[in-house]
Design a protein around this motif. Structure first.
Motif, mmCIF file in Angstrom:
data_model
loop_
_atom_site.group_PDB
_atom_site.id
_atom_site.type_symbol
_atom_site.label_atom_id
_atom_site.label_comp_id
_atom_site.label_asym_id
_atom_site.label_seq_id
_atom_site.Cartn_x
_atom_site.Cartn_y
_atom_site.Cartn_z
ATOM 1 N N ASN A 69 1.737 22.653 -15.340
ATOM 2 C CA ASN A 69 1.480 22.949 -16.752
ATOM 3 C C ASN A 69 0.603 21.871 -17.386
ATOM 4 O O ASN A 69 0.827 21.435 -18.522
ATOM 5 C CB ASN A 69 2.775 23.095 -17.545
ATOM 6 C CG ASN A 69 2.563 23.868 -18.837
ATOM 7 O OD1 ASN A 69 1.788 24.824 -18.877
ATOM 8 N ND2 ASN A 69 3.237 23.460 -19.905
ATOM 9 N N ALA A 70 -0.393 21.415 -16.624
ATOM 10 C CA ALA A 70 -1.345 20.416 -17.112
ATOM 11 C C ALA A 70 -2.658 20.585 -16.371
ATOM 12 O O ALA A 70 -2.684 21.086 -15.237
ATOM 13 C CB ALA A 70 -0.808 19.009 -16.901
ATOM 14 N N ILE A 71 -3.747 20.202 -17.024
ATOM 15 C CA ILE A 71 -5.047 20.206 -16.366
ATOM 16 C C ILE A 71 -5.596 18.780 -16.378
ATOM 17 O O ILE A 71 -5.190 17.946 -17.182
ATOM 18 C CB ILE A 71 -6.045 21.168 -17.039
ATOM 19 C CG1 ILE A 71 -6.379 20.699 -18.459
ATOM 20 C CG2 ILE A 71 -5.510 22.580 -17.042
ATOM 21 C CD1 ILE A 71 -7.480 21.523 -19.095
ATOM 22 N N GLY A 72 -6.516 18.514 -15.454
ATOM 23 C CA GLY A 72 -7.131 17.198 -15.378
ATOM 24 C C GLY A 72 -8.602 17.262 -15.719
ATOM 25 O O GLY A 72 -9.270 18.260 -15.434
ATOM 26 N N VAL A 73 -9.103 16.218 -16.358
ATOM 27 C CA VAL A 73 -10.542 16.030 -16.535
ATOM 28 C C VAL A 73 -10.934 14.902 -15.595
ATOM 29 O O VAL A 73 -10.472 13.765 -15.752
ATOM 30 C CB VAL A 73 -10.915 15.674 -17.981
ATOM 31 C CG1 VAL A 73 -12.401 15.364 -18.095
ATOM 32 C CG2 VAL A 73 -10.548 16.818 -18.919
ATOM 33 N N VAL A 126 -1.557 18.139 -11.707
ATOM 34 C CA VAL A 126 -2.307 19.092 -12.527
ATOM 35 C C VAL A 126 -2.427 20.421 -11.791
ATOM 36 O O VAL A 126 -2.237 20.502 -10.578
ATOM 37 C CB VAL A 126 -3.719 18.557 -12.863
ATOM 38 C CG1 VAL A 126 -3.628 17.291 -13.705
ATOM 39 C CG2 VAL A 126 -4.534 18.304 -11.597
ATOM 40 N N ASP A 127 -2.749 21.462 -12.561
ATOM 41 C CA ASP A 127 -2.956 22.793 -11.982
ATOM 42 C C ASP A 127 -4.426 23.070 -11.693
ATOM 43 O O ASP A 127 -4.762 24.115 -11.134
ATOM 44 C CB ASP A 127 -2.431 23.867 -12.939
ATOM 45 C CG ASP A 127 -0.935 23.738 -13.170
ATOM 46 O OD1 ASP A 127 -0.203 23.556 -12.172
ATOM 47 O OD2 ASP A 127 -0.501 23.798 -14.330
ATOM 48 N N GLY A 128 -5.310 22.168 -12.083
ATOM 49 C CA GLY A 128 -6.732 22.351 -11.858
ATOM 50 C C GLY A 128 -7.504 21.252 -12.569
ATOM 51 O O GLY A 128 -6.938 20.455 -13.319
#
Length: 359
Positions: A69-73, A126-128
């Motif tokens: 339930n998180a994304i990464g930059v 992260v999920d993506g």
């Protein structure tokens, strides 16, 4: 039952047994506390402190749920760049706002070296990833694929049709900037470029390879319009900078110590343009009376400079929002075909550009 050196950390099951509740109730105290009566919640938390239980393992929770339930930059730029650079700061604000609206977390992954990048991207929960591809695009893409996580690149410069991408047409944006100055009668041009190859700066020789997509495509757009106007692109100096005061100042010193000064400067970013504008003002060189200047990005500072900066506006916030939404979509439908979203740019004419002087 408090933990001592060398002992195995207490588990959720240990906590439930010590507090005299079911394992499900103990889990709810940490994950869904509103479902547990206050007196039970207080007892479980006091017991947790007593035995040294620190709460559910985030990795275990992620594995259990199948999602972080998180994304990464992810970027190869220093982490400070995301907060210091006007473009990056505005983009990150939009990404953060959309993540908040979507109810997902945000993780920043920055690494200067290959080993650091591998560790950072492997360990991120992260999920993506959104890949902020100013530099090191190939390595970011490779690491994302190795993790088998969906990703969206903020770079339309490559020709890999298997990538999902959100960005702009840098060639067309650069054409608009150059055409504006050509139409004002300018013929003596110089280009202040972003990095074209990692950690190099100075005047570029004609025909040298350009590694980074945005730099290469903006340079191509400028040169195309100059050639159409009868200006030989090979005679137009290109100074590569690191988008900072020392390298932009060095370029300006070289340009304005020459016998034939330029009347038009094409800067590949607003950050470069604003540094150049401050340099010109400090030396009493009139803008746009003696030299016109056009930037690229339309960061908030561009409209506040004196004179205000003529620039190519790209929809920075919309790029960030679309990247988040596209990543969320493909993370839920992993076998969907890649999507490439190209947003429009526009010329914003302000006070830093004017007709070429008769002299």
């Amino acid at each position: 039952m408090s933990q001592s050196d060398g002992e195995k950390p207490p588990t959720l099951g240990d906590l439930a047994k010590a507090a005299g509740v079911s394992k499900g109730t103990a889990s709810n105290v940490f994950n869904r506390p509103k479902l547990v009566r206050e007196e039970v919640r207080v007892r479980v938390l006091e017991t947790a402190r007593g035995i040294g239980y620190r709460g559910p393992d985030p990795m275990g929770r992620m594995l259990s749920a199948g999602r972080a339930n998180a994304i990464g930059v992810a970027t190869m730029e220093p982490l400070a760049y995301l907060f210091e650079d006007p473009f990056a700061r505005r983009l990150m604000a939009a990404i953060a706002q959309d993540c908040q609206a979507e109810g997902v977390g945000l993780s920043l992954v920055s690494a200067a070296g290959e080993d650091d990048l591998a560790w950072s991207m492997e360990s991120a929960l992260v999920d993506g990833f959104i890949l902020f591809c100013l530099t090191g695009a190939k390595r970011l893409i490779q690491r994302s694929r190795e993790r088998r996580l969906p990703f969206v690149a903020l770079d339309l410069g490559g020709d890999d049709e298997t990538l999902s991408v959100v960005g702009i047409d840098n060639v067309e944006g650069a054409r608009r900037a150059a055409r504006h100055l050509v139409d004002l009668g300018h013929r003596r041009f110089v280009i202040l470029a972003m990095e074209t190859t990692s950690n190099r700066f100075g005047q570029r020789e004609e025909g040298e390879a350009v590694e980074y997509h945005a730099s290469r495509n903006r340079l191509a757009g400028y040169r195309e319009v100059l050639a159409e106007a009868g200006i030989d692109p090979s005679t137009v100096p290109v100074f590569e900078t690191l988008s900072d005061d020392p390298t932009v100042h060095a370029a300006m010193e070289a340009l304005f110590s020459a016998d034939a000064r330029p009347t038009a400067i094409l800067a590949q970013s607003d950050r470069i343009a604003l540094i150049a504008l401050a340099w010109l003002k400090a030396r009493g060189i009139c803008v746009p009376g003696e030299v016109s200047l056009v930037g690229f990005d339309d960061v908030p500072e561009a409209s506040l400079s004196d004179p205000a900066l003529t620039t190519i506006s790209q929809p920075i916030e919309e790029i960030g929002r679309r990247a988040v939404r596209l990543l969320m979509k493909i993370s839920r439908t992993p076998h969907a075909a890649p999507r490439r979203e190209c947003l429009d740019t526009r010329l914003v004419v302000r006070g830093s550009s004017g007709p070429a002087s008769a002299g």
